[in-house]
Scaffold this motif. Structure first.
Motif, PDB file in Angstrom:
ATOM      1  N   ARG A 285      13.139  64.832  31.759  1.00 47.42           N
ATOM      2  CA  ARG A 285      13.728  65.967  32.476  1.00 47.42           C
ATOM      3  C   ARG A 285      12.651  66.750  33.232  1.00 47.42           C
ATOM      4  NH1 ARG A 285      16.580  66.976  27.569  1.00 47.42           N
ATOM      5  NH2 ARG A 285      15.514  68.980  27.311  1.00 47.42           N
ATOM      6  N   CYS A 286      11.463  66.815  32.669  1.00 48.06           N
ATOM      7  CA  CYS A 286      10.360  67.493  33.359  1.00 48.06           C
ATOM      8  C   CYS A 286      10.054  66.813  34.694  1.00 48.06           C
ATOM      9  CB  CYS A 286       9.105  67.493  32.488  1.00 48.06           C
ATOM     10  SG  CYS A 286       9.186  68.552  31.035  1.00 48.06           S
ATOM     11  N   THR A 350      -0.822  68.832  33.922  1.00 51.79           N
ATOM     12  CA  THR A 350      -0.281  70.174  34.151  1.00 51.79           C
ATOM     13  C   THR A 350      -1.070  70.945  35.199  1.00 51.79           C
ATOM     14  OG1 THR A 350       0.472  70.252  31.846  1.00 51.79           O
ATOM     15  CG2 THR A 350       0.388  72.332  33.042  1.00 51.79           C
ATOM     16  N   ARG A 351      -2.357  71.102  34.981  1.00 48.91           N
ATOM     17  CA  ARG A 351      -3.164  71.897  35.898  1.00 48.91           C
ATOM     18  C   ARG A 351      -3.230  71.254  37.272  1.00 48.91           C
ATOM     19  NH1 ARG A 351      -8.411  73.848  32.271  1.00 48.91           N
ATOM     20  NH2 ARG A 351      -7.211  75.043  30.713  1.00 48.91           N
ATOM     21  N   LEU A 352      -3.332  69.944  37.320  1.00 46.41           N
ATOM     22  CA  LEU A 352      -3.405  69.243  38.602  1.00 46.41           C
ATOM     23  C   LEU A 352      -2.168  69.529  39.442  1.00 46.41           C
ATOM     24  CD1 LEU A 352      -4.746  67.137  40.471  1.00 46.41           C
ATOM     25  CD2 LEU A 352      -3.470  65.382  39.231  1.00 46.41           C
ATOM     26  N   ILE A 353      -0.991  69.403  38.841  1.00 47.16           N
ATOM     27  CA  ILE A 353       0.252  69.601  39.591  1.00 47.16           C
ATOM     28  C   ILE A 353       0.427  71.067  39.963  1.00 47.16           C
ATOM     29  CG2 ILE A 353       2.772  69.483  39.417  1.00 47.16           C
ATOM     30  CD1 ILE A 353       2.429  66.929  37.823  1.00 47.16           C
ATOM     31  N   MET A 354       0.048  71.982  39.065  1.00 46.07           N
ATOM     32  CA  MET A 354       0.138  73.407  39.393  1.00 46.07           C
ATOM     33  C   MET A 354      -0.732  73.764  40.595  1.00 46.07           C
ATOM     34  SD  MET A 354       0.192  75.503  35.792  1.00 46.07           S
ATOM     35  CE  MET A 354       0.080  77.035  36.739  1.00 46.07           C
ATOM     36  N   VAL A 355      -1.960  73.300  40.582  1.00 49.86           N
ATOM     37  CA  VAL A 355      -2.866  73.594  41.691  1.00 49.86           C
ATOM     38  C   VAL A 355      -2.332  73.004  42.995  1.00 49.86           C
ATOM     39  CG1 VAL A 355      -5.167  73.140  42.621  1.00 49.86           C
ATOM     40  CG2 VAL A 355      -4.907  73.829  40.232  1.00 49.86           C
ATOM     41  N   VAL A 455       6.200  74.055  35.642  1.00 55.43           N
ATOM     42  CA  VAL A 455       5.258  73.051  35.130  1.00 55.43           C
ATOM     43  C   VAL A 455       4.391  73.642  34.033  1.00 55.43           C
ATOM     44  CG1 VAL A 455       3.223  71.693  35.761  1.00 55.43           C
ATOM     45  CG2 VAL A 455       5.247  71.663  37.237  1.00 55.43           C
ATOM     46  N   LEU A 456       3.907  74.877  34.239  1.00 57.59           N
ATOM     47  CA  LEU A 456       3.063  75.530  33.240  1.00 57.59           C
ATOM     48  C   LEU A 456       3.798  75.695  31.919  1.00 57.59           C
ATOM     49  CD1 LEU A 456       0.462  77.057  32.479  1.00 57.59           C
ATOM     50  CD2 LEU A 456       1.524  79.136  33.414  1.00 57.59           C
ATOM     51  N   TRP A 457       5.077  75.991  31.975  1.00 58.22           N
ATOM     52  CA  TRP A 457       5.838  76.208  30.746  1.00 58.22           C
ATOM     53  C   TRP A 457       6.282  74.897  30.094  1.00 58.22           C
ATOM     54  CZ3 TRP A 457      10.900  75.022  29.303  1.00 58.22           C
ATOM     55  CH2 TRP A 457      11.322  75.614  28.096  1.00 58.22           C
ATOM     56  N   ARG A 461       4.619  71.419  26.610  1.00 60.24           N
ATOM     57  CA  ARG A 461       5.543  71.346  25.483  1.00 60.24           C
ATOM     58  C   ARG A 461       6.224  69.993  25.370  1.00 60.24           C
ATOM     59  NH1 ARG A 461       5.540  76.590  27.120  1.00 60.24           N
ATOM     60  NH2 ARG A 461       5.721  78.212  25.509  1.00 60.24           N
ATOM     61  N   TYR A 462       6.564  69.376  26.490  1.00 61.03           N
ATOM     62  CA  TYR A 462       7.430  68.204  26.446  1.00 61.03           C
ATOM     63  C   TYR A 462       6.812  66.933  27.030  1.00 61.03           C
ATOM     64  CZ  TYR A 462      10.736  72.009  25.728  1.00 61.03           C
ATOM     65  OH  TYR A 462      11.369  73.120  25.256  1.00 61.03           O
TER      66      TYR A 462
END
Length: 482
Positions: A285-286, A350-355, A455-457, A461-462
């Motif tokens: 789902r993510c 996570t960080r890669l996609i957020m940036v 994405v950060l949240w 977690r998943y």
């Protein structure tokens, strides 16, 4: 088109409507494909025990795989090159025929809607007639698109030209899923990156052809000939039969033919997206959230971008050609860089996609508000680099969320979600633009903020635990193989 459509967009249902990836289909033909598999492994053990048996022809197998990769790359370059040859003339043709932002958005939405029906249709043909047949049909459909569009003198012709490729041309994702099935786990990011690199190189062909092309008719002829020439690469591919030909339940599947099956497959694909959003593992789902959100952002913004380039910067055919070539060059660069970033963040992207999402928002906003062409291209570079890295990260992540028998199905669901975004996004972008030209820009930039926060949240977690478990499983499998 990726970006998704700045480089490409297609559906994956044509790969594995029966849930059988190309790897399983090819087990009996590994000597033709050049992939190791169980057959090659057994032979190697026997030869190790019996020294009278000559050693395996590993070099020949490697050459065969290289030839297969080259053919797939050619099949990726050809449609992109055709697109960049004819696209510089499309904005002018549409403007002359009175097609504004709402019209452009509606055309893209209708194309995506037809693609929802085309995906299962191509999937059924691929299962019953073979992969090469489906690739051939898609190539001819794209050639027909160029011919109809080149001969059109009204909006009716432009609308009719949308039907053949949307219904039958889904070749890019076919090749992408085949690569995902055949590549080793540790090589998937690099191999998928090669496809993105090939797509980028295809975009760079435009200015070369523009040196010899002066009219829309000439562009149409060249684009059509490029598609026809790519049939040679399809002919040289090893046999790629559909899943039904090797599945024990294939006979029952072949009995259910006709339009009823196609419509049923469309409904099944759409409902599967809903089921994945509700009932599937949280990790899947993510990825679905990320893919759908990025696709929506692109489609809403792309409607505005075409108007900005035509009205603010007064783009002509040569300008459009250079624009697409620049996109191709930057996207190809992003695929080279992405291997480094994706491999380093394989278990926690996570960080890669957020940036990357933040950089895309900055790039989109800056490209929309600037009056400087130089600043526009700098902003475009930022957006494309970020999007190219995200695309490769998502594609690689998908291949690790399940076994080989689930990769094709998951890719199909994700690509269907992109199609759904393609139905809604362009029309939404057109109507937002008609309300206020800057509204779509604000909506898209706000969307990238939401993506980053989501994405950060959700990812730690998943998704991250699933990727860590997958990496551990791969290591255990490698130890057993040794």
């Amino acid at each position: 088109m990726p970006p998704a459509t700045e480089v490409s967009r297609a559906t994956n249902v044509g790969i594995s409507t029966q849930g059988k990836p190309a790897m399983e289909i090819q087990k009996g033909n590994n000597h033709e494909v050049g992939h190791g598999g169980d057959v090659g492994g057994t032979a190697s053990k026997c030869q190790a025990d019996d020294k009278s048996v000559p050693p395996p022809k590993s070099r020949w197998a490697a050459l065969t795989m290289e030839r297969w990769e080259l053919l797939v790359i050619l099949l990726t370059v050809a449609p992109m090159a055709g697109f960049t040859v004819i696209s510089p003339y499309q904005p002018t043709v549409r403007a002359e025929l009175g097609c504004g932002p709402v019209c452009i958005g509606s055309m893209t939405s209708v194309s995506s809607f037809v693609g929802l029906f085309g995906a299962p249709l191509v999937g059924a043909l691929s299962d019953q007639q073979g992969r090469r047949f489906a690739l051939t049909l898609g190539t001819l459909a794209m050639a027909l698109f160029f011919v109809i569009q080149g001969a059109s003198t009204s909006l009716v012709g432009l609308w009719l030209a949308l039907v053949p490729p949307a219904l039958l041309s889904h070749n890019f994702t076919i090749t992408k899923a085949i690569v995902a099935d055949l590549a080793a786990v540790e090589n998937r990011a690099a191999t998928l990156g090669k496809l993105g690199l090939a797509a980028g190189l295809g975009f760079m062909c435009g200015p070369v052809f523009q040196l010899f092309i002066k009219t829309f008719t000439q562009a149409t002829v060249v684009a059509t000939l490029l598609q026809i020439a790519s049939l040679w690469a399809i002919y040289l591919l090893p046999p790629l039969e559909g899943a039904a030909a090797h599945d024990e339940g294939g006979a029952a599947g072949r009995e259910a033919k006709g339009l009823a099956k196609v419509f049923g497959s469309v409904w099944g694909a759409v409902t599967e997206v809903g089921e994945l959003a509700v009932a599937a593992p949280a990790s899947a789902r993510c990825v679905l959230f990320l893919r759908f959100s990025l696709s929506m952002g692109f489609h809403v913004f792309y409607t505005v971008m075409s108007v900005i380039l035509r009205e603010k910067f007064k783009f002509g055919p040569n300008d459009w050609s250079n624009y697409f070539a620049f996109i191709g060059f930057v996207y190809a660069t992003s695929q080279v860089l992405s291997k480094y970033f994706v491999n380093r963040t394989a278990n926690d992207p996570t960080r890669l996609i957020m940036v990357c999402a933040v950089l895309m928002g900055i790039g989109r906003y800056s490209s929309a508000v600037t009056s400087s062409l130089a600043v526009f291209y700098v902003s475009l570079t930022l957006s494309i680099l970020a999007l190219g890295i995200i695309n490769n990260s998502v594609n690689t992540t998908v291949t690790r969320l399940g076994g080989r028998d689930k990769v094709g199905g998951l890719m199909g669901v994700l690509d269907t979600s992109e199609k759904l975004a393609g139905v809604v996004g362009p029309t939404l972008g057109g109507f937002l633009y008609s309300y206020d030209p800057f509204t779509p820009v604000l909506a898209v930039c706000s969307g990238y903020v939401v993506i980053s926060l989501g994405v950060l949240w959700a990812f730690p977690r998943y998704l991250v635990p699933t990727l860590v478990a997958s990496a551990a499983e791969d290591k255990r499998a490698e130890k057993k193989a040794e």
